[in-house]
Design an enzyme around this catalytic site. Structure first.
Site, PDB file in Angstrom:
ATOM      1  N   LYS A  53      -2.294   2.325  -2.744  1.00 48.41           N
ATOM      2  CA  LYS A  53      -1.699   1.396  -1.773  1.00 48.41           C
ATOM      3  C   LYS A  53      -0.167   1.535  -1.789  1.00 48.41           C
ATOM      4  O   LYS A  53       0.475   1.578  -0.746  1.00 48.41           O
ATOM      5  CB  LYS A  53      -2.120  -0.051  -2.090  1.00 48.41           C
ATOM      6  N   GLN A  97      -5.005  -7.656  -6.397  1.00 53.37           N
ATOM      7  CA  GLN A  97      -6.128  -6.728  -6.575  1.00 53.37           C
ATOM      8  C   GLN A  97      -7.272  -7.424  -7.308  1.00 53.37           C
ATOM      9  O   GLN A  97      -7.072  -8.087  -8.319  1.00 53.37           O
ATOM     10  CB  GLN A  97      -5.640  -5.485  -7.348  1.00 53.37           C
ATOM     11  N   ASP A 120      -4.853  -9.053   3.157  1.00 50.87           N
ATOM     12  CA  ASP A 120      -6.219  -8.672   2.778  1.00 50.87           C
ATOM     13  C   ASP A 120      -7.251  -9.496   3.568  1.00 50.87           C
ATOM     14  O   ASP A 120      -8.425  -9.158   3.609  1.00 50.87           O
ATOM     15  CB  ASP A 120      -6.435  -8.949   1.278  1.00 50.87           C
TER      16      ASP A 120
END
Ligand code: GUN
Length: 301
Positions: A53, A97, A120
């Protein structure tokens, strides 16, 4: 029939090319898009994903803020980190994460992220938006799958879609997105009896179960579109999906490979959401104070 390949790498490359113009336009207006990525602990797979990422950010001209916290970081400290990033105007997207260490309540942490920076799409506000068909940030993997499906030129409305896997990250949001596009959607999961009875009816089969070789040709309808979200590392180090690619490609009309299918799209859509957030922040800055604008939404006013 041998299936045509849905090339996620090529589509990613094309989308990332398009990002350059948007980043340049933002920079010209004094905004460098920024993404904060928080990793708690040292899960090796998570470290690889976070690394990818951060690398993608660099490639696309997005500033990345990589925050690595030790495994035993108290939840309060994670929440304080998020609060700081929520208030930082240089940060347009915040990603934590998953999975988190067991002493941290994942839901509380995800709910602490500003809905305006939830790139997200895991905050309940964005999840709820998905249910009513109007989310700010669609979650990245299903968003990428939707674009891959579109490259086949298939009309989704009225099709039988079977999603195998009911996770919050992929299966459930995927099903909601395709329901919104008027598909007839079935969600199968670990407790589904006779999986093949469902998958054989799929015009579009999307598999996100995390089980290598789960889908064999007998389970697939002739001419189906097959999207494999699985990423599994075999003992010999080889990366494979959940679908028996070589067998199923002889029955499907379109199929995604692993690697090179859904994987690259997930990171690309994260960048897309970050750019959208930066563009939105710029618009809201002109409209009114961006931070204050958040409160009425969260209070449900
Ligand atoms: N862990 C596995 N997939 C994802 C994802 O898409 N986002 C985050 N934040 N964590 C993950």
């Amino acid at each position: 029939m041998t299936a045509q390949i849905i090339d996620g790498k090529a589509l990613s490359r094309q989308l990332r090319e398009g990002f350059k113009t948007r980043v340049a336009a933002l920079v010209e207006q004094g905004v460098t898009p920024g993404l904060a990525v928080i990793l708690v602990g040292d899960n090796p797979a998570s470290r690889v994903y976070v690394g990818n990422k951060v690398k993608a950010c660099e490639e696309c001209g997005v500033r990345s803020f990589h925050i690595a916290l030790p495994d035993d970081t108290p939840q309060a400290e994670v929440l304080a980190t998020i609060a700081r990033l929520n208030a930082d105007p240089a940060v347009h997207g915040i990603l934590i994460q998953l999975p988190l260490p067991p002493h941290i309540d994942g839901r509380s942490v995800l709910e602490a992220i500003s809905v305006h920076k939830d790139v997200d799409g895991f905050h309940l506000y964005n999840v709820g938006g998905l249910v009513v068909g109007n989310t700010i940030f669609p979650p990245c993997t299903p968003y990428g799958v939707q674009l891959l499906l579109d490259t086949t030129g298939t009309e989704v409305a009225g099709k039988n879609v079977v999603v195998v896997g009911a996770s919050n990250i992929v299966g459930k949001p995927m099903a909601l997105m395709l329901l919104q596009r008027e598909a007839t959607v079935t969600i199968c999961h670990a407790r589904t009896r006779d999986l093949a009875q469902h998958t054989i009816l799929a015009d579009i089969l999307i598999v996100a179960a995390g089980r290598p070789g789960l889908i064999v040709p007998q389970m697939v309808k002739h001419g189906a579109i097959v999207i494999d979200v699985g990423i599994n590392r075999l003992p010999d180090g080889k990366i494979v999906g959940d679908v028996d690619f070589n067998g199923v490609k002889e029955k499907a009309s379109w199929i995604t490979p692993v690697p090179g299918g859904v994987g690259p799209m997930t990171v690309t859509m994260l960048i897309e959401n970050t750019l959208r957030s930066a563009e939105r922040a710029l618009r809201l800055r002109h409209a009114d104070d961006y931070q204050e604008w958040e409160a009425p939404i969260l209070k449900g006013a």
